[in-house]
Design an enzyme around this catalytic site. Structure first.
Site, PDB file in Angstrom:
ATOM      1  N   GLU A  25      -9.029  -1.868  -9.777  1.00 42.57           N
ATOM      2  CA  GLU A  25      -9.367  -2.143  -8.362  1.00 42.57           C
ATOM      3  C   GLU A  25     -11.055  -1.873  -8.504  1.00 42.57           C
ATOM      4  O   GLU A  25     -11.260  -1.326  -9.468  1.00 42.57           O
ATOM      5  CB  GLU A  25      -8.548  -1.487  -7.603  1.00 42.57           C
TER       6      GLU A  25
ATOM      7  N   GLU B  17      -1.417   0.282  -9.487  1.00 43.67           N
ATOM      8  CA  GLU B  17      -2.096   1.450  -9.255  1.00 43.67           C
ATOM      9  C   GLU B  17      -1.205   2.683  -8.932  1.00 43.67           C
ATOM     10  O   GLU B  17      -0.940   2.630  -7.977  1.00 43.67           O
ATOM     11  CB  GLU B  17      -3.139   1.470  -8.083  1.00 43.67           C
TER      12      GLU B  17
ATOM     13  N   THR C 217       8.097   2.581  -8.608  1.00 47.29           N
ATOM     14  CA  THR C 217       8.125   1.510  -7.646  1.00 47.29           C
ATOM     15  C   THR C 217       7.429   0.313  -8.611  1.00 47.29           C
ATOM     16  O   THR C 217       7.617  -0.881  -8.494  1.00 47.29           O
ATOM     17  CB  THR C 217       7.122   1.599  -6.377  1.00 47.29           C
TER      18      THR C 217
ATOM     19  N   LYS D 183      -1.615   3.930 -19.693  1.00 42.72           N
ATOM     20  CA  LYS D 183       0.006   4.341 -19.892  1.00 42.72           C
ATOM     21  C   LYS D 183       0.789   4.111 -18.603  1.00 42.72           C
ATOM     22  O   LYS D 183       0.459   2.930 -17.961  1.00 42.72           O
ATOM     23  CB  LYS D 183      -0.163   5.600 -20.460  1.00 42.72           C
TER      24      LYS D 183
ATOM     25  N   LYS E  54       1.443  -5.307   2.833  1.00 43.58           N
ATOM     26  CA  LYS E  54       2.519  -4.558   3.449  1.00 43.58           C
ATOM     27  C   LYS E  54       2.059  -3.207   3.308  1.00 43.58           C
ATOM     28  O   LYS E  54       2.050  -2.587   2.391  1.00 43.58           O
ATOM     29  CB  LYS E  54       3.762  -4.742   3.064  1.00 43.58           C
TER      30      LYS E  54
ATOM     31  N   CYS F 158      -4.135  10.327  -5.687  1.00 40.90           N
ATOM     32  CA  CYS F 158      -3.406   9.976  -7.123  1.00 40.90           C
ATOM     33  C   CYS F 158      -4.071  10.361  -8.122  1.00 40.90           C
ATOM     34  O   CYS F 158      -3.559  10.818  -9.351  1.00 40.90           O
ATOM     35  CB  CYS F 158      -3.276   8.429  -7.085  1.00 40.90           C
TER      36      CYS F 158
ATOM     37  N   GLY G  30       0.694  -1.152  -0.049  1.00 43.74           N
ATOM     38  CA  GLY G  30      -0.016   0.007  -0.042  1.00 43.74           C
ATOM     39  C   GLY G  30       0.668   1.225  -0.180  1.00 43.74           C
ATOM     40  O   GLY G  30       1.846   1.289   0.405  1.00 43.74           O
ATOM     41  N   ALA G  31       0.117   2.262  -0.555  1.00 52.06           N
ATOM     42  CA  ALA G  31       0.881   3.493  -0.323  1.00 52.06           C
ATOM     43  C   ALA G  31       0.275   4.438   0.988  1.00 52.06           C
ATOM     44  O   ALA G  31      -0.484   3.794   1.717  1.00 52.06           O
ATOM     45  CB  ALA G  31       0.387   4.682  -1.677  1.00 52.06           C
ATOM     46  N   TRP G  32       0.756   5.471   1.125  1.00 47.29           N
ATOM     47  CA  TRP G  32       0.475   5.987   2.557  1.00 47.29           C
ATOM     48  C   TRP G  32      -0.701   7.036   2.530  1.00 47.29           C
ATOM     49  O   TRP G  32      -1.011   7.786   3.549  1.00 47.29           O
ATOM     50  CB  TRP G  32       1.825   6.921   3.154  1.00 47.29           C
ATOM     51  N   ASN G  33      -1.331   7.280   1.273  1.00 48.13           N
ATOM     52  CA  ASN G  33      -2.387   8.431   1.459  1.00 48.13           C
ATOM     53  C   ASN G  33      -3.664   8.048   1.831  1.00 48.13           C
ATOM     54  O   ASN G  33      -4.501   8.797   2.546  1.00 48.13           O
ATOM     55  CB  ASN G  33      -2.560   9.031   0.054  1.00 48.13           C
TER      56      ASN G  33
HETATM   57  P1  NDP Z   1       6.061   4.467  -3.138  1.00 45.75           P
HETATM   58  O1  NDP Z   1       5.855   3.948  -4.495  1.00 45.75           O
HETATM   59  O2  NDP Z   1       6.856   4.848  -2.771  1.00 45.75           O
HETATM   60  O3  NDP Z   1       5.504   3.318  -2.012  1.00 45.75           O
HETATM   61  C1  NDP Z   1       4.373   2.302  -2.335  1.00 45.75           C
HETATM   62  C2  NDP Z   1       4.621   1.010  -1.471  1.00 45.75           C
HETATM   63  O4  NDP Z   1       5.558  -0.025  -2.183  1.00 45.75           O
HETATM   64  C3  NDP Z   1       5.180   1.135  -0.171  1.00 45.75           C
HETATM   65  O5  NDP Z   1       4.479   0.102   0.791  1.00 45.75           O
HETATM   66  C4  NDP Z   1       6.864   0.951  -0.146  1.00 45.75           C
HETATM   67  O6  NDP Z   1       7.169   0.911   0.848  1.00 45.75           O
HETATM   68  C5  NDP Z   1       6.681  -0.185  -1.181  1.00 45.75           C
HETATM   69  N1  NDP Z   1       7.822  -0.344  -1.948  1.00 45.75           N
HETATM   70  C6  NDP Z   1       8.763   0.561  -2.146  1.00 45.75           C
HETATM   71  N2  NDP Z   1       9.783   0.144  -2.940  1.00 45.75           N
HETATM   72  C7  NDP Z   1       9.414  -1.226  -3.306  1.00 45.75           C
HETATM   73  C8  NDP Z   1      10.013  -2.322  -3.910  1.00 45.75           C
HETATM   74  N3  NDP Z   1      11.198  -2.102  -4.626  1.00 45.75           N
HETATM   75  N4  NDP Z   1       9.438  -3.357  -4.023  1.00 45.75           N
HETATM   76  C9  NDP Z   1       8.291  -3.694  -3.267  1.00 45.75           C
HETATM   77  N5  NDP Z   1       7.556  -2.572  -2.543  1.00 45.75           N
HETATM   78  C10 NDP Z   1       8.137  -1.542  -2.500  1.00 45.75           C
HETATM   79  O7  NDP Z   1       4.573   5.367  -3.064  1.00 45.75           O
HETATM   80  P2  NDP Z   1       3.918   6.327  -2.054  1.00 45.75           P
HETATM   81  O8  NDP Z   1       3.697   5.601  -0.741  1.00 45.75           O
HETATM   82  O9  NDP Z   1       5.008   7.259  -1.629  1.00 45.75           O
HETATM   83  O10 NDP Z   1       2.690   6.705  -2.538  1.00 45.75           O
HETATM   84  C11 NDP Z   1       2.466   7.626  -3.659  1.00 45.75           C
HETATM   85  C12 NDP Z   1       2.357   7.355  -4.614  1.00 45.75           C
HETATM   86  O11 NDP Z   1       1.303   6.324  -4.676  1.00 45.75           O
HETATM   87  C13 NDP Z   1       2.096   8.529  -5.683  1.00 45.75           C
HETATM   88  O12 NDP Z   1       2.747   8.487  -6.805  1.00 45.75           O
HETATM   89  C14 NDP Z   1       0.451   8.065  -6.001  1.00 45.75           C
HETATM   90  O13 NDP Z   1       0.089   8.645  -7.296  1.00 45.75           O
HETATM   91  C15 NDP Z   1       0.541   6.819  -6.004  1.00 45.75           C
HETATM   92  N6  NDP Z   1      -0.875   6.258  -5.780  1.00 45.75           N
HETATM   93  C16 NDP Z   1      -1.701   5.668  -6.476  1.00 45.75           C
HETATM   94  C17 NDP Z   1      -2.970   5.375  -6.358  1.00 45.75           C
HETATM   95  C18 NDP Z   1      -3.770   4.842  -7.319  1.00 45.75           C
HETATM   96  O14 NDP Z   1      -4.689   4.139  -7.130  1.00 45.75           O
HETATM   97  N7  NDP Z   1      -3.477   4.818  -8.630  1.00 45.75           N
HETATM   98  C19 NDP Z   1      -3.501   5.773  -5.095  1.00 45.75           C
HETATM   99  C20 NDP Z   1      -2.977   6.271  -4.141  1.00 45.75           C
HETATM  100  C21 NDP Z   1      -1.577   6.535  -4.719  1.00 45.75           C
HETATM  101  P3  NDP Z   1       7.821   1.680   1.954  1.00 45.75           P
HETATM  102  O15 NDP Z   1       6.905   2.969   2.089  1.00 45.75           O
HETATM  103  O16 NDP Z   1       7.744   1.258   3.120  1.00 45.75           O
HETATM  104  O17 NDP Z   1       8.982   2.091   1.401  1.00 45.75           O
END
Ligand code: NDP
Length: 700
Positions: free
Chosen positions: A674, A462, A444, A667, A388, A496, A362-365
């Protein structure tokens, strides 16, 4: 007005009350000294001058400070202490070594040091450091503290020698940038562009250094992000980004824990898959009820961890998760394959079967919502999920796992592992996991897809976006402004699908900007726990700096700032990561703020003339997550939407995501969907069965 000027003004206004304590009088004289240095310089600042300004006798000043040197030393000490306090507050908010380095940079180049009064007094002091022992002591202590902070954090990212030399370079650049800005009377740089410069320098050096480390045989962190180089990261400090308060410290899960989680999930999944869909659905429905019952408690936890306003988390985050569980709980019983008539001698059918053990990252938002959006369809289809959460927001996923257990979900079917990207990578590479669903950044997503390839896992990605929101001249302008506000400032812009490129037809641009400005100015930024607050904190100090850096680039590249544009530090906001809702007008397609995902409260308004033109410009991006069109011409609305390269679109609204509608991007914004029935396809695989109804004819 900052606290310093309030103190000074009230001292002037009220005179010096006879019963005021010594400390207060000393503090007043120090403030007056700084005023004097700023206005008449070092030579003009004499005991008599200070006494005159403060309305006291020179003897009293001498009584407190001895002579001019003593007074200057006390004043310099005070300025240096302010920087130190500022640094301490920012360091408390920083969760990673890279963020701590940034905290030092920001404390030294923050807007509070870039005003004429403070800057000119610093200059006056610097000019005397070599001649006055007292000032030299203060300067040395201040420099030592800065260097030791920088060194110790850099050492956690790069080898000792490199850390020492980079720390010295950063310190030299901080001083140099500050000095040039001061000498140009703050024309050459402002706080934000100075910090952006330092940030770019540090990022570049770290990238080079970590690359050469990798070449030398040291391992780069997964994802290869600068500042995330390999080092012992065995715990996560969870911080409230609105206050800097530490909420928890969690252990990071490594290979042994991930292996054990996969083994538990495998053991549990078979019998879960053999239950009827209706039985599985009932568990999800019960969990949804528990989520709703605990809405306020969960919303509060989410607000503490993300900095999002409670008025949002109470109304959306938990509710959207519960709706998702209800929706898939209902669909579970209806999961079915199809029957195929193959003539009189055979028929065929398909079975929709679970994949097995799947992982969500998951992402943090939207931490809880994302955990629900991934786990509900996975579980409904008979899979086990290991989830995770993002390292910044690990708390509510744990609550969700407790709720699932309470709702009757057997052990092992929804497990949470905690950690950084490295832990995510253990999941993406694990041979026992059949699918990864990631919400995160594009880079990522690429890393996850590459890692998943070695075991040929399915992936749903996503990812990020830079979505267009198009306002035609015939639109209901108030609705269009509402859409633009929702699509840029909800969750402080950390969404996002945000429509951050707002294209407005020339005929209505002036009116649109006026209404937009008025409504943006009226937005309430503040304590996220206050139900009246509409915009809360950004997720971290590191992220806030990225957002402020892009705002600075927007200004530097010529966008016209209509409202906002800076960090908010008034009162308690100074402890957190607050950025004012920001609108730029007169933007061009090639500006950084128009091309890059900012993920903060920053809207770019662009003007267009014709429908054909705006479609080409809206599509001129590598992203394709979402798009919106505001118009009262129905035919045009559908015609334009059909041509936009985006996975999720809105007509006369923005950022509404009902669980029934599939959500996802095209793209570089992602793969798969989802929500909706579409997600079921991503959590199941088809088995095709041929059934013979007659004898086997063989030519042998
Ligand atoms: P990140 O890509 O930094 O992190 C996403 C998750 O992936 C975190 O849990 C991170 O762990 C984990 N991660 C990082 N590197 C790896 C790897 N190499 N292999 C496996 N897992 C990994 O995104 P953010 O958390 O910064 O979220 C913001 C981003 O998410 C923005 O770009 C936003 O647009 C996108 N987003 C997309 C959405 C959608 O539905 N399309 C919705 C919400 C957000 P850790 O954080 O612990 O490093």
């Amino acid at each position: 007005m900052n606290t310093r000027s309030i103190t000074r003004d009230s001292a002037h206004r009220n005179g010096t009350p006879r019963d005021e304590g010594e400390d207060a009088r000393r503090a007043q004289l120090i403030e007056v000294t700084i005023d004097s240095l700023a206005e008449v310089g070092f030579v003009g600042t004499t005991l008599a001058e200070i006494a005159g300004r403060a309305g006291v006798s020179p003897g009293l000043v001498a009584h407190y400070f001895g002579d001019k040197d003593g007074l200057l030393e006390a004043a310099f000490r005070k300025l240096a202490r302010e920087v130190a306090t500022n640094a301490r507050e920012r360091l408390a908010l920083a969760r990673t070594p890279r963020a701590r380095v940034q905290a030092v940079i920001d404390a030294n180049l923050g807007p509070e040091n870039f005003d004429k009064r403070t800057g000119t007094s610093w200059l006056a002091f610097w000019g005397q450091v070599l001649h006055l022992e007292g000032l030299r002591r203060v300067q040395t202590a201040y420099q030592k503290r800065m260097l030791s902070n920088l060194r110790s954090d850099l050492r956690r990212m790069i080898p000792g020698e490199a850390a020492r030399s980079l720390a010295a370079m950063i310190a030299a650049m901080i001083d140099g940038v500050w000095l040039r800005a001061a000498l140009s009377e703050w024309q050459e740089a402002d706080s934000e562009s100075a910090r952006a410069l330092l940030t770019a320098f540090v990022e570049g050096r770290l990238r080079e250094l970590t690359r050469s480390q990798a070449v030398d045989g040291a391992e780069l962190a997964p994802g290869g992000a600068p500042g995330r180089a390999a080092h012992a990261r065995d715990s996560i400090r969870v911080i409230n980004p609105a206050t800097g308060e530490e909420l928890a410290e969690l252990a990071v899960d490594g290979p042994a824990q991930v292996d054990a989680a996969v083994a538990r999930a495998r053991a549990a999944q078979k019998s879960w898959a053999s239950m009827t869909g209706a039985e599985r659905g009932r568990v999800l429905q019960r969990a949804a009820r528990l989520l709703r019952e605990r809405n306020d408690e969960l919303a509060e936890l989410e607000t503490h961890n993300t900095g999002k306003p409670i008025q949002e988390t109470r109304a959306v985050d938990v509710v959207s998760g519960a709706e998702c569980l209800e929706y898939y709980g209902g669909l579970a019983a209806g999961l079915a394959g199809e029957y195929l008539d193959l003539g009189p001698k055979a028929f065929g059918y398909t079975r929709r079967e679970p994949l097995g053990v799947v992982a969500g990252i998951g992402a943090w938002n939207y931490p809880l919502q994302i955990a629900c959006w991934k786990s509900a369809p996975a579980l409904a289809c008979g899979n086990a999920m290991i989830f995770k959460p993002a390292e910044l927001t690990p708390l509510t996923a744990v609550k969700l796992s407790e709720i699932y257990r309470e709702a009757g979900l057997p052990e092992g079917l929804f497990q949470v592992v905690q950690g950084y990207g490295e832990t995510g990578r253990l999941l993406t590479r694990h041979p026992g996991i059949r699918k990864i669903s990631l919400t995160g950044e594009v880079s990522t997503g690429k890393a996850v897809m590459a890692d998943a390839a070695s075991t040929l896992k399915q992936v749903t990605l996503e990812l990020g976006g830079k979505s267009p929101l198009i306002v035609f001249g015939d639109a209901n302008l108030d609705d269009a402004v509402s859409g633009a506000l929702l699509g840029n400032f909800y969750s402080a812009g950390e969404v996002c699908s945000n429509g951050t490129r707002v294209f407005v037809q020339r005929s209505v641009r002036g009116e649109f900007i006026e209404r937009l400005r008025a409504r943006t100015v009226a937005m309430r930024v503040g304590d996220p726990l206050d139900p009246a607050t509409q915009v809360g904190a950004l997720i971290s100090a590191e992220h806030m700096q990225k957002v402020l850096g892009l705002i600075a680039r927007g200004r530097a590249q010529g966008a016209r700032l209509i409202v906002g544009g800076s960090r908010l530090t008034v009162g308690a906001l100074g402890r957190g990561c607050f950025v004012a809702p920001t609108v730029f007008d007169a933007c061009h397609d090639d500006m950084d703020i128009v091309r890059q995902e900012i993920f903060g409260p920053v809207m770019s308004v662009l003007e267009f003339e014709s429908e054909a033109e705006v479609i080409v410009r809206a599509n001129a991006t590598e992203f394709g997550l979402a798009a919106g069109v505001f118009t009262n011409d129905l035919t045009r609305a559908h015609r334009v939407i059909a041509q936009l390269e985006a996975g999720t679109c809105w007509i006369n609204h923005y950022n509404i995501t009902p669980i029934e509608l599939p959500f996802g991007g095209v793209k570089l914004s992602g793969l798969g969907r989802e929500n909706g029935r579409a997600a079921l396809e991503h959590y199941t695989q088809l088995k095709s069965v041929y059934v013979a109804m007659a004898g086997v004819e063989a030519p042998y």
